[in-house]
Design a protein around this motif. Structure first.
Motif, PDB file in Angstrom:
ATOM      1  N   SER A   4      -4.213  26.391   1.755  1.00  0.00           N
ATOM      2  CA  SER A   4      -3.340  27.521   2.070  1.00  0.00           C
ATOM      3  C   SER A   4      -3.922  28.843   1.589  1.00  0.00           C
ATOM      4  O   SER A   4      -3.502  29.909   2.018  1.00  0.00           O
ATOM      5  CB  SER A   4      -1.956  27.300   1.450  1.00  0.00           C
ATOM      6  OG  SER A   4      -2.046  27.252   0.038  1.00  0.00           O
ATOM      7  N   SER A   7      -8.118  31.372   5.064  1.00  0.00           N
ATOM      8  CA  SER A   7      -7.698  31.620   6.449  1.00  0.00           C
ATOM      9  C   SER A   7      -8.864  31.420   7.406  1.00  0.00           C
ATOM     10  O   SER A   7      -8.907  32.005   8.479  1.00  0.00           O
ATOM     11  CB  SER A   7      -7.139  33.040   6.598  1.00  0.00           C
ATOM     12  OG  SER A   7      -8.132  33.994   6.234  1.00  0.00           O
ATOM     13  N   SER A 149      -4.665  22.218  10.980  1.00  0.00           N
ATOM     14  CA  SER A 149      -4.762  23.652  11.256  1.00  0.00           C
ATOM     15  C   SER A 149      -4.497  24.006  12.713  1.00  0.00           C
ATOM     16  O   SER A 149      -4.451  25.190  13.056  1.00  0.00           O
ATOM     17  CB  SER A 149      -6.164  24.141  10.881  1.00  0.00           C
ATOM     18  OG  SER A 149      -7.138  23.725  11.837  1.00  0.00           O
ATOM     19  N   LEU A 171      -6.820  30.388  12.585  1.00  0.00           N
ATOM     20  CA  LEU A 171      -7.842  30.583  11.569  1.00  0.00           C
ATOM     21  C   LEU A 171      -9.118  31.184  12.147  1.00  0.00           C
ATOM     22  O   LEU A 171      -9.476  30.918  13.296  1.00  0.00           O
ATOM     23  CB  LEU A 171      -8.179  29.249  10.900  1.00  0.00           C
ATOM     24  CG  LEU A 171      -7.042  28.523  10.187  1.00  0.00           C
ATOM     25  CD1 LEU A 171      -7.563  27.275   9.509  1.00  0.00           C
ATOM     26  CD2 LEU A 171      -6.348  29.427   9.186  1.00  0.00           C
TER      27      LEU A 171
END
Length: 267
Positions: A4, A7, A149, A171
């Motif tokens: 978390s 990114s 993700s 991401l």
């Protein structure tokens, strides 16, 4: 590193080296990275290599990836070179190394662009747009940071060996760097082998040892469309075949050869 807290799938260490984040985590082994974002990283490296040269007007028409070894979740080095130079056709090779050993080798054919609009056509029908579809929790079938993700939106309920779905991610490929639409698109294509599974992945393994992508048009937008069929043969081999789409329509095809084997029974 907590997933978390990142990114992106990779962080750059220096000109040639990258560190995978937990978001790049593999599906069968947490100590490995998933090939899909690494494939995108190789394309990103090819883009960077070509950006340092005069614009030759060529675009990628085919790229093949051979997976040569275990993709440990460690830093990797990427080297790019021109194998066959040319003014209208060129072959470029990118190699990913982990702990000094080649683990993936990619070869990209670059072709000159010209106007063939008057004769273009012949592709598959356009897929239902992703914004009209509901998400599918692919992580209910597959573990790993990479799968977790993804935003996956199938056109219909996934079936054994047959699924059509849109894949996207929020991401970045590399932290703090803008990746090309092509690199971002290709970073999701290897997911095809996981959206149309024929057998439960907790009982059978069917990893691909390659990925080959042919494009008749460069993809646009943030969605990768995968119209995928998986076939298992009778002697330990399989093939994943995919018609590739973006939101405008078809862009090309992808093929993956699989090694199919039962997982050993737990003690």
């Amino acid at each position: 590193m907590d997933a978390s807290a990142s990114s992106s799938y990779f962080e750059r260490i220096d000109e040639h080296r990258y560190k995978p984040t937990p978001h790049a985590g593999g599906a069968w082994d947490r100590a490995e990275q998933h090939f899909s974002p690494l494939g995108g990283l190789l394309v990103h490296a090819i883009d960077g290599y070509r950006a340092g040269r005069p614009d030759d007007g060529m675009v990628l028409g085919r790229i093949s990836f051979d997976i040569l070894g275990r993709l440990a979740a460690d830093e990797c080095e990427i080297r790019v070179e021109t194998v066959r130079p040319g003014r209208t056709i060129e072959l470029v090779e990118a190699t990913a190394l982990i702990a000094g050993r080649p683990v993936v080798r990619a070869r990209a054919w670059l072709l000159a662009t010209l106007d063939t609009g008057p004769v273009s056509g012949g592709g598959a029908d356009r897929l239902t747009p992703p914004d009209t579809l509901a998400p599918w929790p692919m992580s209910s079938l597959w573990p790993g940071g990479f799968i977790a993700s993804l935003d996956v939106r199938p056109l219909a309920e996934p079936q054994p060996g047959r699924t059509t779905a849109w894949i996207s991610t929020e991401l970045d490929l590399v932290a703090g760097e803008a990746a090309s639409p092509l690199a971002s698109y290709l970073a999701l294509v290897d997911t095809a082998n996981g959206i149309a599974v024929r057998r439960n992945p907790t009982e059978w393994m069917f990893p691909n040892v390659d990925l080959t992508v042919h494009l008749h048009r460069l993809p646009e937008g943030r969605w990768t469309g995968l119209d995928t069929t998986v076939v298992f043969g009778p002697a330990g081999q399989g093939v994943t075949s995919t018609v590739l789409h973006d939101v405008i329509g078809p862009v090309g095809h992808a093929q993956q050869i699989l090694t199919v084997r039962p997982l050993p029974a737990a003690d």
